[in-house]
Design an enzyme around this catalytic site. Structure first.
Site, mmCIF file in Angstrom:
data_model
loop_
_atom_site.group_PDB
_atom_site.id
_atom_site.type_symbol
_atom_site.label_atom_id
_atom_site.label_comp_id
_atom_site.label_asym_id
_atom_site.label_seq_id
_atom_site.Cartn_x
_atom_site.Cartn_y
_atom_site.Cartn_z
ATOM 1 N N CYS A 1 0.832 -1.200 0.000
ATOM 2 C CA CYS A 1 0.000 0.000 0.000
ATOM 3 C C CYS A 1 0.876 1.263 0.000
ATOM 4 C CB CYS A 1 -0.901 0.018 1.234
ATOM 5 S SG CYS A 1 -2.273 -1.134 1.078
ATOM 6 N N CYS B 1 -3.571 0.380 -3.372
ATOM 7 C CA CYS B 1 -4.278 0.600 -2.111
ATOM 8 C C CYS B 1 -3.610 1.714 -1.302
ATOM 9 C CB CYS B 1 -4.347 -0.692 -1.304
ATOM 10 S SG CYS B 1 -2.756 -1.384 -0.892
HETATM 11 C C1 LIG Z 1 -0.179 5.047 3.959
HETATM 12 O O1 LIG Z 1 -0.194 6.446 4.066
HETATM 13 C C2 LIG Z 1 -1.145 6.916 5.005
HETATM 14 C C3 LIG Z 1 -1.202 8.437 4.902
HETATM 15 O O2 LIG Z 1 0.051 9.000 4.725
HETATM 16 C C4 LIG Z 1 -0.745 6.429 6.394
HETATM 17 O O3 LIG Z 1 -1.684 6.853 7.347
HETATM 18 C C5 LIG Z 1 -0.682 4.904 6.399
HETATM 19 O O4 LIG Z 1 -0.214 4.427 7.614
HETATM 20 C C6 LIG Z 1 0.229 4.415 5.277
HETATM 21 N N1 LIG Z 1 0.133 2.968 5.175
HETATM 22 C C7 LIG Z 1 1.211 2.191 5.049
HETATM 23 C C8 LIG Z 1 0.977 0.717 4.939
HETATM 24 O O5 LIG Z 1 2.343 2.647 5.009
#
Ligand SMILES: *[C@@H]1O[C@H](CO)[C@@H](O)[C@H](O)[C@H]1NC(C)=O
Ligand SMILES: *[C@@H]1O[C@H](CO)[C@@H](O)[C@H](O)[C@H]1NC(C)=O
Ligand SMILES: *[C@@H]1O[C@H](CO)[C@@H](O)[C@H](O)[C@H]1NC(C)=O
Ligand SMILES: *[C@@H]1O[C@H](CO)[C@@H](O)[C@H](O)[C@H]1NC(C)=O
Ligand SMILES: *[C@@H]1O[C@H](CO)[C@@H](O)[C@H](O)[C@H]1NC(C)=O
Ligand SMILES: *[C@@H]1O[C@H](CO)[C@@H](O)[C@H](O)[C@H]1NC(C)=O
Length: 304
Positions: A118, A203
């Site tokens: 993601c 995602c």
């Molecule tokens: C993806 O980015 C969002 C917003 O910056 C953050 O809240 C989230 O933890 C991130 N997810 C991953 C798997 O790094």
């Protein structure tokens, strides 16, 4: 030589019969082989307007695949590159080369797909060079060409024949000859159609880099991005789409976040319950442009 013994005689006769039968069979096989060869050379090679299959396709695919699974992304070390090549080949062989679809590539993509983490997807339209330069420059940003199959097939050309299972090195259908040619169908499949495809897997935060300098608007409705990728984005998996509209460093500025094309795209995403933000000439990407052309006036203003 006369037969002196009745038993010997029948044995000899049998031997001669068997030998004759074998000779006859060999003759038939040779004839069939000759006719077969002759037959093939009689079928006219399919003549298309596009470039033919890339030379040394097998070596390139195998080499790129081995490189990818060993060094580029050791997370997919379990993939068998010879099997991948066989599936790749089987996807287009002995088929009408203007009737290749997602269905033909499905097995290959099922075999080759691997998860994309993601927040790391970068989709692009008309910004190929810059998007790939950016993906190479920062950690954790992946384009389609950074996935196994994208990496393997990048910039290659290929097609087979409708009647035999060899590559056609002379010519392949150009896109204007037919849309369902092997290469276009491959990238459409890779971009969106199958479950393991790039857009369907996106995602979290999804990045999109568009071209602000092209005349027809930043996104054409028939581009892979608009027609295939956007409809495949999964609203449940995506938290936000971040659009960057990048002008050429020497202009012109034809499209920006506030132009109709961009607001149309955002409306289209919102219709699908996907929220988005748009940034003009996103600064980190702009700096990369300036690394290449430091003397451009657009690069000199900030720090002198
Ligand atoms: C993806 O980015 C969002 C917003 O910056 C953050 O809240 C989230 O933890 C991130 N997810 C991953 C798997 O790094
Ligand atoms: C195209 O391929 C599909 C199956 O992949 C087949 O059903 C159809 O008859 C083909 N059409 C032509 C014109 O070859
Ligand atoms: C925009 O598209 C043009 C024409 O395809 C290309 O020459 C230019 O490099 C692209 N600009 C960016 C920022 O990718
Ligand atoms: C973008 O703008 C151009 C020119 O106004 C238009 O032809 C094109 O259809 C627009 N694209 C989309 C996706 O609305
Ligand atoms: C978007 O979300 C709203 C509210 O959660 C819901 O009513 C609507 O059906 C959703 N639309 C789509 C296309 O999923
Ligand atoms: C930038 O301009 C300076 C002075 O005009 C020149 O000496 C230099 O070679 C130029 N650099 C590039 C990368 O074009």
């Amino acid at each position: 030589m006369a037969c002196t013994h009745a038993l010997l005689c029948t044995q000899k006769r049998r031997l001669i019969l068997v030998a004759c039968a074998l000779l006859f069979l060999a003759g038939i096989v040779a004839l069939a082989f000759f006719l077969g060869k002759h037959h093939h050379s009689e079928i006219p090679p399919e003549n298309w307007k596009g470039a033919g299959t890339t030379a040394d396709l097998y070596e390139i695919i195998l080499g790129r695949c081995d490189d990818y699974v060993m060094f580029v992304n050791p997370g997919v070390r379990n993939k068998d590159c010879r099997k991948l090549y066989q599936l790749f080949k089987a996807s287009v062989m002995k088929r009408n080369q203007c009737n290749i679809t997602t269905v033909d590539y499905e097995e290959l993509f099922q075999f080759s797909s691997s998860p994309i983490p993601c927040n790391q997807s970068l989709l692009w339209s008309k910004t190929s060079d810059l998007a790939h330069l950016y993906a190479k420059s920062v950690p954790n940003i992946l384009t389609l060409e950074d996935t196994l199959l994208g990496y393997v097939a990048n910039r290659l050309s290929w097609c087979g024949h409708s009647s035999n299972s060899g590559w056609n090195y002379k010519s392949c259908p150009a896109r204007y000859e037919c849309d369902n040619n092997p290469v276009s169908a491959f990238w459409r499949t890779a971009s969106a159609h199958v479950s393991g495809s790039f857009a369907k897997q996106a995602c979290g935060v999804v990045h999109v880099m568009l071209n602000g300098s092209i005349p027809a608007g930043a996104i054409k409705p028939d581009s892979i991005f608009s027609s295939v990728e956007v409809p495949s984005l999964d609203p449940v998996r995506i938290s936000e789409v971040r659009i960057w509209v990048m002008d050429n460093i020497d202009g012109p500025d034809r499209n920006s976040c506030s132009s109709k094309n961009q607001t149309d795209l955002e409306a289209k995403l919102l219709e699908r319950n996907i929220s988005s933000i748009c940034v003009d000439n996103y600064w980190p990407v702009h700096i990369l442009q300036c690394v290449r052309t430091p003397n451009e006036s657009a690069c000199k203003s900030k720090t002198g």
